[in-house]
Design an enzyme around this catalytic site. Structure first.
Site, PDB file in Angstrom:
ATOM      1  N   ARG A  28       1.135  -1.188   0.348  1.00 55.87           N
ATOM      2  CA  ARG A  28       0.137  -0.047   0.141  1.00 55.87           C
ATOM      3  C   ARG A  28       1.215   1.396  -0.053  1.00 55.87           C
ATOM      4  O   ARG A  28       1.811   1.368   0.947  1.00 55.87           O
ATOM      5  CB  ARG A  28      -1.093   0.057   1.150  1.00 55.87           C
ATOM      6  CG  ARG A  28      -1.308  -0.914   1.108  1.00 55.87           C
ATOM      7  CD  ARG A  28      -2.789  -1.102   2.388  1.00 55.87           C
ATOM      8  NE  ARG A  28      -3.767  -2.512   2.566  1.00 55.87           N
ATOM      9  CZ  ARG A  28      -4.226  -2.293   2.917  1.00 55.87           C
ATOM     10  NH1 ARG A  28      -4.779  -2.133   4.103  1.00 55.87           N
ATOM     11  NH2 ARG A  28      -4.909  -3.702   3.028  1.00 55.87           N
ATOM     12  N   SER A 120      -7.476  -1.688   0.516  1.00 57.05           N
ATOM     13  CA  SER A 120      -8.477  -1.815   1.875  1.00 57.05           C
ATOM     14  C   SER A 120      -9.704  -0.591   2.336  1.00 57.05           C
ATOM     15  O   SER A 120     -10.364   0.728   1.372  1.00 57.05           O
ATOM     16  CB  SER A 120      -8.039  -2.671   2.905  1.00 57.05           C
ATOM     17  OG  SER A 120      -8.801  -1.971   3.857  1.00 57.05           O
ATOM     18  N   HIS A 121      -9.316   0.212   3.144  1.00 52.55           N
ATOM     19  CA  HIS A 121     -10.305   1.071   4.478  1.00 52.55           C
ATOM     20  C   HIS A 121      -9.059   2.339   4.050  1.00 52.55           C
ATOM     21  O   HIS A 121     -10.145   3.053   4.948  1.00 52.55           O
ATOM     22  CB  HIS A 121     -10.209   0.887   5.426  1.00 52.55           C
ATOM     23  CG  HIS A 121      -8.639   0.238   5.825  1.00 52.55           C
ATOM     24  ND1 HIS A 121      -8.232  -0.839   6.258  1.00 52.55           N
ATOM     25  CD2 HIS A 121      -8.238   1.309   6.854  1.00 52.55           C
ATOM     26  CE1 HIS A 121      -7.021  -0.494   7.208  1.00 52.55           C
ATOM     27  NE2 HIS A 121      -6.597   0.953   7.362  1.00 52.55           N
ATOM     28  N   ASP A 286     -15.984  -1.415   4.687  1.00 54.97           N
ATOM     29  CA  ASP A 286     -14.797  -0.602   3.964  1.00 54.97           C
ATOM     30  C   ASP A 286     -15.173  -0.647   2.456  1.00 54.97           C
ATOM     31  O   ASP A 286     -15.390  -0.729   2.158  1.00 54.97           O
ATOM     32  CB  ASP A 286     -13.528  -0.943   4.917  1.00 54.97           C
ATOM     33  CG  ASP A 286     -13.255  -2.467   3.895  1.00 54.97           C
ATOM     34  OD1 ASP A 286     -13.914  -3.237   3.819  1.00 54.97           O
ATOM     35  OD2 ASP A 286     -12.262  -2.731   3.929  1.00 54.97           O
ATOM     36  N   ASP A 288     -13.089  -1.767  -0.041  1.00 56.42           N
ATOM     37  CA  ASP A 288     -13.513  -3.393  -0.453  1.00 56.42           C
ATOM     38  C   ASP A 288     -14.348  -3.934  -0.127  1.00 56.42           C
ATOM     39  O   ASP A 288     -14.045  -5.540  -0.794  1.00 56.42           O
ATOM     40  CB  ASP A 288     -11.459  -3.962  -0.621  1.00 56.42           C
ATOM     41  CG  ASP A 288     -10.946  -4.307   0.618  1.00 56.42           C
ATOM     42  OD1 ASP A 288     -11.110  -3.324   1.800  1.00 56.42           O
ATOM     43  OD2 ASP A 288      -9.965  -5.409   0.741  1.00 56.42           O
ATOM     44  N   ASP A 290     -14.176  -6.347   2.784  1.00 64.76           N
ATOM     45  CA  ASP A 290     -13.947  -7.098   3.576  1.00 64.76           C
ATOM     46  C   ASP A 290     -14.216  -6.760   5.515  1.00 64.76           C
ATOM     47  O   ASP A 290     -13.790  -7.594   5.995  1.00 64.76           O
ATOM     48  CB  ASP A 290     -12.671  -7.987   3.485  1.00 64.76           C
ATOM     49  CG  ASP A 290     -11.396  -6.520   3.614  1.00 64.76           C
ATOM     50  OD1 ASP A 290     -10.972  -5.691   4.404  1.00 64.76           O
ATOM     51  OD2 ASP A 290      -9.999  -6.996   3.635  1.00 64.76           O
ATOM     52  N   ARG A 291     -14.621  -5.538   5.822  1.00 64.52           N
ATOM     53  CA  ARG A 291     -14.806  -5.586   6.891  1.00 64.52           C
ATOM     54  C   ARG A 291     -15.527  -4.987   7.138  1.00 64.52           C
ATOM     55  O   ARG A 291     -16.984  -4.719   6.041  1.00 64.52           O
ATOM     56  CB  ARG A 291     -13.411  -3.518   6.948  1.00 64.52           C
ATOM     57  CG  ARG A 291     -11.888  -4.210   7.126  1.00 64.52           C
ATOM     58  CD  ARG A 291     -11.444  -2.177   7.649  1.00 64.52           C
ATOM     59  NE  ARG A 291     -10.342  -3.271   7.659  1.00 64.52           N
ATOM     60  CZ  ARG A 291      -8.838  -2.566   8.664  1.00 64.52           C
ATOM     61  NH1 ARG A 291      -9.801  -1.396   9.552  1.00 64.52           N
ATOM     62  NH2 ARG A 291      -7.536  -2.673   8.451  1.00 64.52           N
ATOM     63  N   THR A 354      -1.702 -10.368  13.909  1.00 61.21           N
ATOM     64  CA  THR A 354      -2.488 -10.473  13.273  1.00 61.21           C
ATOM     65  C   THR A 354      -2.730 -10.104  11.342  1.00 61.21           C
ATOM     66  O   THR A 354      -1.484 -10.296  10.917  1.00 61.21           O
ATOM     67  CB  THR A 354      -2.460  -8.276  14.038  1.00 61.21           C
ATOM     68  OG1 THR A 354      -2.802  -8.249  14.668  1.00 61.21           O
ATOM     69  CG2 THR A 354      -2.721  -7.260  12.618  1.00 61.21           C
ATOM     70  N   SER A 375     -10.046  -6.086  14.435  1.00 58.85           N
ATOM     71  CA  SER A 375      -9.593  -4.293  12.996  1.00 58.85           C
ATOM     72  C   SER A 375     -11.331  -4.464  12.026  1.00 58.85           C
ATOM     73  O   SER A 375     -11.192  -4.355  11.154  1.00 58.85           O
ATOM     74  CB  SER A 375      -8.268  -4.616  12.291  1.00 58.85           C
ATOM     75  OG  SER A 375      -8.369  -5.825  11.908  1.00 58.85           O
ATOM     76  N   LYS A 386     -11.860 -12.915   4.503  1.00 58.18           N
ATOM     77  CA  LYS A 386     -12.735 -11.439   5.763  1.00 58.18           C
ATOM     78  C   LYS A 386     -13.560 -11.195   5.824  1.00 58.18           C
ATOM     79  O   LYS A 386     -13.441 -10.727   4.037  1.00 58.18           O
ATOM     80  CB  LYS A 386     -12.276 -10.669   6.790  1.00 58.18           C
ATOM     81  CG  LYS A 386     -11.494  -9.706   6.568  1.00 58.18           C
ATOM     82  CD  LYS A 386     -10.759  -9.018   7.886  1.00 58.18           C
ATOM     83  CE  LYS A 386     -10.420  -7.575   7.544  1.00 58.18           C
ATOM     84  NZ  LYS A 386      -9.116  -7.974   6.779  1.00 58.18           N
TER      85      LYS A 386
END
Ligand code: G16
Length: 584
Positions: A28, A120-121, A286, A288, A290-291, A354, A375, A386
């Site tokens: 990232r 992601s987020h 989020d 993408d 997954d959250r 994690t 998270s 996730k």
């Protein structure tokens, strides 16, 4: 139809770019970094070269959250995939596929892996973040062995291989030939939706939503991320809810200028709407997909509680788990709420570092069904990522079942029922974002030194504003040995466990794109029913004080308050309570 030999593979000379080490979940960086000459090409070449078993003749899934630079990166992947002999690429229409949908597609199409274009987020747009992540053939994030190999290749890469192809039109679904590649462009939602339909009892959810008086109100917020179309397909098309039940559901390359992270700070559009309109069930996911965050009127469910509650209800109401739950797991900083469920139900429970990648082996070995991370990640072995939307539908299923048992149950009731049965793990996380890296590293080094000093274990650490003190039972750097393949992951977070069972943990985030983000986690377990209704922030205050004192965080970083606080039934931003009446 073209003959493959017409498409000449060419080799392009390049030089390494430093810092292409994948973090907790892929590489990232700022978009501008990825836009540098050969930067993206180098990383894609390294990924293809590091693919277990090589990439020649293989099938890959490519998709992402549609953030800025995704179309360009997709075309680069196509050129390099062709240059490296990949034979088939499955792409989401317009390059869009949520992270869980990529995992599901890799598994259902028996692909050899996937490349996900997402940070992601993290915020998107020309001045924000982009990311690239590689998933292996089980559908899960590449393990450290593969990401280390990718990094090593990037360190002395000299060339990459490509076929000079024109840009492919990504807007039409269907089967195409693109140079030597077979291309399948798929609708981003349908495969994933069928998977969820095979897991959940949507009729039971519909029955609760439509045949209850008054009708339960629902609001899903995609935060302008990739789950917009998935949310519409589920809430509006499948569950038959009103358009008003979804918001921010048009994916945008810069997430509408927002921060697509479903927590109390960044998903405030959801929190405010839920509170203002008395909504029974609110949820956000989020960038993408997954959250997830679960939030009902006056009730925020911590991710640690969320996974424990899903694990507790799964067998009873989610058809996928009817034949039994195999085992449970959480990441190290996640509260022990799920451990207590596992213990009472006689299930194996695992504590991993994690990162979702650590759950994959356990799932593949048939020892893990449901797991989660503090998270905002929750999921199961239906895929190897996730899954935000899965968790949200799981909660709807639980509420439908809870309402059968006790009509009128809301999120608060489900939480309270759980705590009465299992006790409550109070949990909070403080994030100090984009600190200067040197200061953050020094703070971690200071803690490591302290842990090794004689007399630290057994000493009493006291709070500043009260007489509370905590005796250190153990203090270490978390290390994990994978029970399936024996691989060891060390230096995964510094923890202090106290004799009363509470913990404080320090970690440096592995998902930021610049500087260092320090995460401080605190946890305290209580079986005192009179405490269950309390705001965690108050009960955890002495522990937080101890953590700040022992780490000398302010001294090392200059920060006197965190950027984000995640806490059950309360949120503070920049140290200031946002609205206690609203939150508690
Ligand atoms: C990623 C991983 C998660 C992990 C999280 C930790 O999340 O997929 O498994 O828990 O990072 O982030 P950090 O290292 O910043 O604490 P995501 O949603 O960013 O892909």
């Amino acid at each position: 139809m073209s003959n493959n030999s017409e498409f000449k593979r060419t080799t392009v000379q390049t030089t390494p770019h430093s810092g292409q080490k994948p973090g907790t979940s892929g590489l990232r960086k700022k978009v501008k970094v990825f836009q540098q000459k050969h930067y993206t090409e180098n990383f894609i070449q390294a990924t293809l070269s590091a693919m277990p078993g090589g990439c020649e003749g293989k099938t890959l899934v490519v998709g992402g959250d549609g953030r800025f630079f995704s179309p360009e990166a997709t075309q680069i992947i196509l050129r390099l995939a062709a240059g490296n002999g990949v034979s088939h690429i499955i792409i989401g229409q317009d390059s869009i596929l949520s992270t869980p949908a990529v995992s599901a597609l890799i598994r259902s199409k028996k692909a050899d892996g996937g490349i996900l274009l997402t940070a992601s987020h993290n915020p998107g747009g020309p001045n924000n973040d982009f990311g690239i992540k590689f998933n292996i053939s089980n559908g899960g994030p590449a393990p450290e062995e593969v990401t280390n190999k990718i990094y090593k290749i990037t360190e002395d890469i000299k060339e990459y291989h490509e076929v000079d192809l024109p840009d492919l039109d990504l807007s039409k679904t269907g089967e195409f030939t693109h140079g030597p590649l077979k291309i399948t462009i798929v609708d981003p939602v349908s495969n994933y939706l069928s998977l969820l339909q095979s897991i959940f009892d949507f009729d039971a959810i519909k029955e609760w939503l439509h045949n209850t008086n008054p009708k339960p109100t629902v609001l899903f917020d995609a935060l302008n991320g990739v789950t917009g179309p998935y949310g519409r397909a589920i809430f509006v098309d499948t569950l038959g809810l009103d358009e008003k039940s979804i918001q921010n559901c048009t994916p945008s390359p810069d997430f509408g200028g927002g921060h697509p992270d479903p927590n109390l700070t960044y998903a405030h559009t959801l929190v405010e709407a839920v509170e203002k309109n008395n909504i029974l069930f609110g949820a956000a996911s989020d960038g993408d997909g997954d959250r997830n965050m679960i939030y009902g009127k006056g009730a925020f469910v911590t991710p640690s509680d969320s996974v424990a509650i899903i694990a507790d209800w799964a067998e009873k109401c989610i058809p996928y788990f009817k034949s039994g739950v195999k085992g449970l797991a959480r990441s190290m900083p996640t509260s022990g709420a799920i451990d207590i469920v596992a213990k009472k139900r006689g299930l194996e429970v695992f504590e991993v570092p994690t990162g979702w990648k650590f759950f994959g082996n356990l799932m593949d070995a048939g020892r893990l069904s449901i797991c989660g991370e503090e998270s905002f990640g929750t999921g199961s072995d239906h895929i190897r990522e996730k899954d935000g939307v899965w968790a949200i539908v799981a909660w709807l299923q639980i509420l439908a079942a809870a309402n059968k048992e006790k009509p009128g149950s809301d999120i608060n009731d489900v939480l309270m029922m759980h705590w009465k049965k299992y006790g409550r793990s109070f949990f909070s996380r403080y994030d100090y974002e984009e600190c200067e890296s040197a200061g953050a590293e020094k703070m971690m080094a200071h803690l490591r030194e302290l842990f090794e000093s004689s007399g630290f274990v057994g000493s009493d650490l006291s709070a500043t504003s009260s007489s509370a003190s905590f005796k250190v039972a153990s203090a270490d750097d978390f290390s994990y040995t994978d029970p399936i393949d024996g691989s060891v992951s060390s230096k995964q977070g510094l923890y202090i466990k106290f004799e009363d069972g509470s913990r404080i943990i320090f970690r440096l985030s592995g998902t930021g794109s610049s500087g260092a983000t320090i995460r401080l986690y605190v946890e305290k377990y209580s079986q005192d029913e009179s405490e269950y209704g309390k705001d965690a922030q108050d009960g955890l205050k002495p522990l937080i004080e101890v953590a700040l004192k022992v780490s000398k965080l302010q001294e090392f970083t200059g920060r006197d308050k965190p950027d984000v606080i995640t806490v059950s039934r309360g949120a503070r931003v920049g140290g200031a309570r946002r609205d206690p009446d609203m939150m508690c």
